[in-house]
Design a protein around this motif. Sequence first.
Motif, PDB file in Angstrom:
ATOM      1  N   MET A 170     -69.946  -7.877   5.355  1.00  0.00           N
ATOM      2  CA  MET A 170     -69.446  -7.018   4.288  1.00  0.00           C
ATOM      3  C   MET A 170     -69.793  -7.677   2.959  1.00  0.00           C
ATOM      4  O   MET A 170     -69.992  -8.891   2.897  1.00  0.00           O
ATOM      5  CB  MET A 170     -67.936  -6.814   4.407  1.00  0.00           C
ATOM      6  N   ARG A 226     -61.951  -1.844  -1.000  1.00  0.00           N
ATOM      7  CA  ARG A 226     -63.116  -0.965  -0.887  1.00  0.00           C
ATOM      8  C   ARG A 226     -64.159  -1.591   0.018  1.00  0.00           C
ATOM      9  O   ARG A 226     -64.522  -2.757  -0.157  1.00  0.00           O
ATOM     10  CB  ARG A 226     -63.729  -0.719  -2.268  1.00  0.00           C
ATOM     11  N   THR A 227     -64.661  -0.811   0.962  1.00  0.00           N
ATOM     12  CA  THR A 227     -65.627  -1.379   1.906  1.00  0.00           C
ATOM     13  C   THR A 227     -66.915  -1.802   1.207  1.00  0.00           C
ATOM     14  O   THR A 227     -67.525  -2.776   1.606  1.00  0.00           O
ATOM     15  CB  THR A 227     -65.973  -0.352   3.002  1.00  0.00           C
ATOM     16  N   GLU A 228     -67.321  -1.084   0.165  1.00  0.00           N
ATOM     17  CA  GLU A 228     -68.616  -1.376  -0.454  1.00  0.00           C
ATOM     18  C   GLU A 228     -68.633  -2.701  -1.196  1.00  0.00           C
ATOM     19  O   GLU A 228     -69.579  -3.467  -1.091  1.00  0.00           O
ATOM     20  CB  GLU A 228     -69.016  -0.274  -1.447  1.00  0.00           C
ATOM     21  N   ALA A 250     -73.733   0.721  -8.204  1.00  0.00           N
ATOM     22  CA  ALA A 250     -73.262   1.331  -6.964  1.00  0.00           C
ATOM     23  C   ALA A 250     -74.211   2.423  -6.508  1.00  0.00           C
ATOM     24  O   ALA A 250     -74.931   3.011  -7.299  1.00  0.00           O
ATOM     25  CB  ALA A 250     -71.878   1.905  -7.178  1.00  0.00           C
ATOM     26  N   HIS A 251     -74.161   2.656  -5.214  1.00  0.00           N
ATOM     27  CA  HIS A 251     -74.990   3.726  -4.650  1.00  0.00           C
ATOM     28  C   HIS A 251     -74.152   4.955  -4.422  1.00  0.00           C
ATOM     29  O   HIS A 251     -73.482   5.089  -3.412  1.00  0.00           O
ATOM     30  CB  HIS A 251     -75.596   3.273  -3.316  1.00  0.00           C
ATOM     31  N   ARG A 252     -74.140   5.845  -5.370  1.00  0.00           N
ATOM     32  CA  ARG A 252     -73.417   7.091  -5.168  1.00  0.00           C
ATOM     33  C   ARG A 252     -74.092   7.931  -4.098  1.00  0.00           C
ATOM     34  O   ARG A 252     -73.487   8.776  -3.465  1.00  0.00           O
ATOM     35  CB  ARG A 252     -73.426   7.906  -6.461  1.00  0.00           C
ATOM     36  N   GLU A 259     -75.615   7.098  -1.314  1.00  0.00           N
ATOM     37  CA  GLU A 259     -75.971   6.266  -0.177  1.00  0.00           C
ATOM     38  C   GLU A 259     -76.477   7.086   1.002  1.00  0.00           C
ATOM     39  O   GLU A 259     -76.007   8.184   1.262  1.00  0.00           O
ATOM     40  CB  GLU A 259     -74.781   5.416   0.259  1.00  0.00           C
ATOM     41  N   ASP A 289     -74.252   8.890   3.378  1.00  0.00           N
ATOM     42  CA  ASP A 289     -73.593  10.063   2.818  1.00  0.00           C
ATOM     43  C   ASP A 289     -74.454  11.300   3.004  1.00  0.00           C
ATOM     44  O   ASP A 289     -73.977  12.361   3.374  1.00  0.00           O
ATOM     45  CB  ASP A 289     -73.353   9.861   1.315  1.00  0.00           C
ATOM     46  N   SER A 302     -69.768  21.601  -9.174  1.00  0.00           N
ATOM     47  CA  SER A 302     -71.147  21.320  -9.559  1.00  0.00           C
ATOM     48  C   SER A 302     -71.615  20.010  -8.947  1.00  0.00           C
ATOM     49  O   SER A 302     -72.781  19.840  -8.632  1.00  0.00           O
ATOM     50  CB  SER A 302     -71.257  21.263 -11.070  1.00  0.00           C
ATOM     51  N   SER A 303     -70.671  19.046  -8.764  1.00  0.00           N
ATOM     52  CA  SER A 303     -71.118  17.759  -8.217  1.00  0.00           C
ATOM     53  C   SER A 303     -71.578  17.926  -6.769  1.00  0.00           C
ATOM     54  O   SER A 303     -72.496  17.262  -6.321  1.00  0.00           O
ATOM     55  CB  SER A 303     -69.990  16.735  -8.321  1.00  0.00           C
ATOM     56  N   ASP A 304     -70.954  18.823  -6.036  1.00  0.00           N
ATOM     57  CA  ASP A 304     -71.398  19.082  -4.670  1.00  0.00           C
ATOM     58  C   ASP A 304     -72.823  19.604  -4.659  1.00  0.00           C
ATOM     59  O   ASP A 304     -73.651  19.190  -3.877  1.00  0.00           O
ATOM     60  CB  ASP A 304     -70.498  20.138  -4.008  1.00  0.00           C
ATOM     61  N   GLY A 336     -75.047  19.155  -6.868  1.00  0.00           N
ATOM     62  CA  GLY A 336     -75.970  18.096  -7.246  1.00  0.00           C
ATOM     63  C   GLY A 336     -76.298  17.210  -6.060  1.00  0.00           C
ATOM     64  O   GLY A 336     -77.446  16.893  -5.811  1.00  0.00           O
ATOM     65  N   ARG A 360     -80.141  16.015  -4.092  1.00  0.00           N
ATOM     66  CA  ARG A 360     -80.678  14.783  -4.634  1.00  0.00           C
ATOM     67  C   ARG A 360     -81.081  13.832  -3.526  1.00  0.00           C
ATOM     68  O   ARG A 360     -80.437  13.735  -2.492  1.00  0.00           O
ATOM     69  CB  ARG A 360     -79.637  14.112  -5.519  1.00  0.00           C
TER      70      ARG A 360
END
Lengths: 513, 244
Positions: free
Chosen positions: A4, A202-204, A462-464, A466, A469, A493-495, A497, A501
């Motif tokens: 981790m 947080r795991t990340e 950070a990897h939004r 990833e 996902d 709208s974020s969905d 996007g 992507r």
Amino acid sequence: MRVMSQMAMVMNLDKCIGCHTCSVTCKQAWTNRSGMEYVWFNNVETRPGQGYPRRYEDQERWRGGWELGPSGRLRLKAGGRVKKLLSLFANPRLPGMEDYYEPWTYDYDRLLQSPAQQQIVSAPPKSLITGKPVNIEWSGNWDDDLGGTFAHKADDPMIAGIEDKVKLDFENTFMFYLPRICEHCLNPTCVASCPSGAIYKRTEDGIVLVDEDKCRGWRMCITGCPYKKMYFNHRTGKAEKCTFCYPRIEQGEPTVCAETCVGRLRYIGLVLYDADRVTEAASTPNDQDLYEAQKSVILDPFDPEVLEAADRAGIPYDWVLAAQSSPIYSLIHTYSVALPLHPEYRTMPMVWYIPPLSPVVDVVKDTGYDAEDAENLFSAIDTLRIPVEYLANLFTAGHVPTVERVLYRLAAMRSYMRDINLGDEPKEGIANAVSMTGAEMQKMYRLLAIAKYDERYVIPAAHREEAHDLESLATDCVLDHAGGPGMGEAMSSSDMGRSTRWTRVGAPKRKKH
Amino acid sequence: MTSVTFHTLLWVVFPYMVMVAFIGGHIWRWRFDQFGWTTRSSQMYESKLLRIGSPMFHFGILAVFFGHVIGLCIPEEWTDAIGISDHIYHWGALVLGIGAAMATIGGLLILLFRRRTNSWVFGVTTVMDKAMYLLLSAVLTLGMLATVVVSTGWSGSHYDYREGVSIWFRQVWSFHPSAASMANAPLLYQLHALAALCLFAIWPFTRLVHVFSVPLGYLTRPYIVYRSRGSAKKARRGWESIDF
């Protein structure tokens, strides 16, 4: 091996001038709100001293952290699950406002409203809690710069056991500053103490956060945290804590306390650790072996086996690269000069400290000897038991040889570099005396003394987006989540996007200063 | 208004209104005010009195609650059937009930004294808190009085709530409501029930919601909780980012 990644910090205490800029900028960013008046996510303590809240290190009183049970298994020092539920109605070990201090402001309006008069108008202090006039008797850093006066010296829990020597040698008194934030521990007791399960790691990046919507105000985390870095917002009734400035970290920026540090003493970077070995390491029987155990949990980011395991664990490649160029790993492992604060609490804290050599240097200087001569410094470290034992109480559960080893290295670097600065031939023997080479010494000097911005902070964004996902987007049903088609809410709208992507993996973000 | 209509309003209409407010209020609060869902503990300000008063009150009220469950939900025939005589039942209920009530009321008095006299604690007491404390005190006092004055027969006439109030209570919950049992109950019981109904009506809008957050899940979950950044909740409506 379960790899981790953890965002960690190292502070070089020799460089701290006790200016409190980190505390002030942190307060402005995070705790300048109602109910948080008394809270300092970042505070700077003068040591020896009581700290904030007062005597927080006295775990016989506050019962923070973990301890080993009779069978050698880890258990919460304040009591396990059943005991916690039975003491929900009144926490027996909760610090009160008086252990922090009653926050106040000044009645500035008096300055403007008073009619012209001969006396200078004063702005009397008034409580930020009741609004009534108060007598200021204590604060978050009341004993600032006192270094443990006679009045309060015995109140520093870390002096217990060495108080005779400290008193005898009071003329040789010493002090240094200890800036503190949340330790973002690998084995956090605040998380373990929360009955609601509202605190999580947080795991990340290992940052420990509170879910304000899930917190129900049972206040067990405050008792659980041995560093007393969990705070209770007394207006909202929710727990709050240092966030490691995660919105900045996610963008590859250092925390506010680090960014604004005038001494440039903070380092931020990633370490990879073996999550499977945390409990085992935290259960090390002897307190004084905990430093080595904690060190051993942190993995070598160049080891091919570790790299393969990191890949299996889904850690993005640029994060592995960032772990390889992490100043934290170098300071903890390569140079072995960073030590954890109170490893004996068994929480595996992830803010490490380079102990200060300055108390030793100051004494040598005062005696008129050359304070940059390696031999003088080495023998001073050997003879000056008080600062060294005190530092050992803070950083190694009292194990003096480890602190001595670190101080020798710092002393050797000081002496070795002096020759170079004066244009003399550097003495390889000084470096060898502390099991280093001259080249290593110069590298360490660059990291510790020059400390360029992009060498102090190696923070991958950070990897939004990833990869896993994206995969889940492709395989799960849009009706699994609120806001799917026909579910009464427009798709955000974020969905939209996200679904269009692609993953973009970049190099770790570095900033030029 | 005839007496029958009046009693129907009080003991049939009002209880269902309260039920709607209680259940609907909690659903509303759960959905829209998770952030406000807390005990709003004041222990930081004052610990000494709280550490005596709060466990007394809470353990007492838990006992009172379970006493009510037994008294209101279990029909007299059932206890008769397993051979508990009326006499033994009432003596048992009275002794345990008075013990629990003393702890509850004693605890509440300590807590009220603390709240009023400690300026830090009083400073964070909201209007809703005050209304809640008023109703809570009323419910407890009236209930205690009803038990002591009526059940013991001090008032002259003996009253068995299991043949009156309890029947009304079960009728309401089984949706065959009838005002008759309550209409004939002694005044103290009527006032106790009315005050309790009022308390339930404002319950979801006070700090009492913390009753429904007893963290029993803590007993079974692993100590360390991990959560992925990706699992964070979606932005609230109107706060979604523009990010294409």
